[in-house]
Design an enzyme around this catalytic site. Structure first.
Site, PDB file in Angstrom:
ATOM      1  N   SER A   1      41.605  31.677  -5.506  1.00 39.02           N
ATOM      2  CA  SER A   1      40.263  32.497  -5.638  1.00 39.02           C
ATOM      3  C   SER A   1      39.476  32.437  -4.192  1.00 39.02           C
ATOM      4  O   SER A   1      39.612  31.406  -3.470  1.00 39.02           O
ATOM      5  CB  SER A   1      39.473  31.898  -6.747  1.00 39.02           C
ATOM      6  OG  SER A   1      38.222  32.678  -6.673  1.00 39.02           O
TER       7      SER A   1
ATOM      8  N   TYR B   1      34.553  25.203 -10.163  1.00 41.68           N
ATOM      9  CA  TYR B   1      35.808  26.170 -10.047  1.00 41.68           C
ATOM     10  C   TYR B   1      36.376  26.196  -8.747  1.00 41.68           C
ATOM     11  O   TYR B   1      37.568  26.172  -8.538  1.00 41.68           O
ATOM     12  CB  TYR B   1      35.266  27.411 -10.512  1.00 41.68           C
ATOM     13  CG  TYR B   1      36.219  28.637 -10.726  1.00 41.68           C
ATOM     14  CD1 TYR B   1      37.064  28.878 -11.603  1.00 41.68           C
ATOM     15  CD2 TYR B   1      36.249  29.529  -9.313  1.00 41.68           C
ATOM     16  CE1 TYR B   1      37.848  29.909 -11.816  1.00 41.68           C
ATOM     17  CE2 TYR B   1      37.096  30.694  -9.571  1.00 41.68           C
ATOM     18  CZ  TYR B   1      37.991  30.800 -10.778  1.00 41.68           C
ATOM     19  OH  TYR B   1      38.970  31.746 -10.755  1.00 41.68           O
TER      20      TYR B   1
END
Length: 254
Positions: A144, A159
């Protein structure tokens, strides 16, 4: 001719579904996994079969590493029964979950859940499946842009930390598996229209124009933007690329 086989985790929707379809379009058979969304997995299989490909959907919770040995046995049986193969060629670690909270409010439960799914899961699933991965195969980890400077946003410390760990794992695997000719890369999507965060973009469409305005190419990412990049990394055209992270964000925050 021996058919190439790919395993794509979390392929019942979004990026995983796109990656599975795009890889199949390039001539590979696909074993795709799902957790909960069985109808989405059946839809992925149907899309692949409608275009003349072959796919099998298997259930898998990447947050439960104790199930990985049984999953490997199921994969081995599927390879034999469907393709008369003992090995597969491409592993796409895509399955994931999302969670957002300011650093000061991030709980251990949230941290541990993200760690199990986003880092521990891919780590030990890859380890478990490694004996079945053919030499000169490929691994693509879906990371990501939250783990990069361009994609950092408040609320994603846990995250982004897990995805950053996945990027480090990508480089180590590329180094350790290179004697077998196995290439390992990552893609880091930016803001992409998927079902993560409980269909956040469908529930809060008002955030989309702001994200598009911060993106050099002027729009939100779509699953196929990422899926085609994953499929390309699995193919032979990019066979001299390994240990790399490719940001696929349309130039977010450029």
């Amino acid at each position: 001719m021996i058919t190439r086989i790919a395993i794509v985790t979390g392929a019942s929707s979004g990026i995983g579904q796109s990656a599975a379809v795009q890889i199949a379009r390039r001539g590979a058979g696909v074993i795709l996994t799902y957790q909960g969304n069985r109808s989405g997995a059946k839809d992925t299989v149907a899309r692949i079969e409608q275009e003349g490909g072959t796919a099998v959907a298997l259930p898998l919770d990447v947050g439960r590493s104790e199930t990985f040995a049984d999953f490997r046995d199921t994969v081995a049986a599927t390879l034999r029964d469907t393709w008369q193969r003992d090995t597969f060629d491409h592993l796409v670690n895509n399955a994931g979950s999302s969670g957002m909270a300011p650093f000061a409010e991030t709980t251990e439960d949230m941290f541990d859940t993200l760690m199990r799914v986003l880092l521990k899961g891919p780590y030990f699933l890859t380890q478990t499946l490694l004996p079945l991965l053919a030499d000169a195969g490929t691994i693509v980890n879906v990371a990501s842009s939250a783990a990069t400077f361009n994609g950092m946003e408040p609320g994603y410390s846990a995250y982004g930390t897990m995805k950053g760990g996945l990027l480090t794992l990508t480089r180590y695997l590329a180094k350790e598996l290179s004697p077998r000719g196995i290439r390992v890369n990552a893609v880091s999507p930016g803001s992409t229209r998927t079902r993560l965060a409980d269909n956040a973009f469908e529930r809060y469409p008002e955030v989309i124009p702001g994200l598009a305005a911060r993106t050099a190419l002027g729009r939100l990412g779509e699953p196929d933007d990422i899926g085609t990049a994953v499929a390309a990394l699995c193919g032979t055209d990019l066979a001299w690329i390994t240990a790399q992270d490719i940001e696929v964000s349309g130039g977010f925050n450029l």
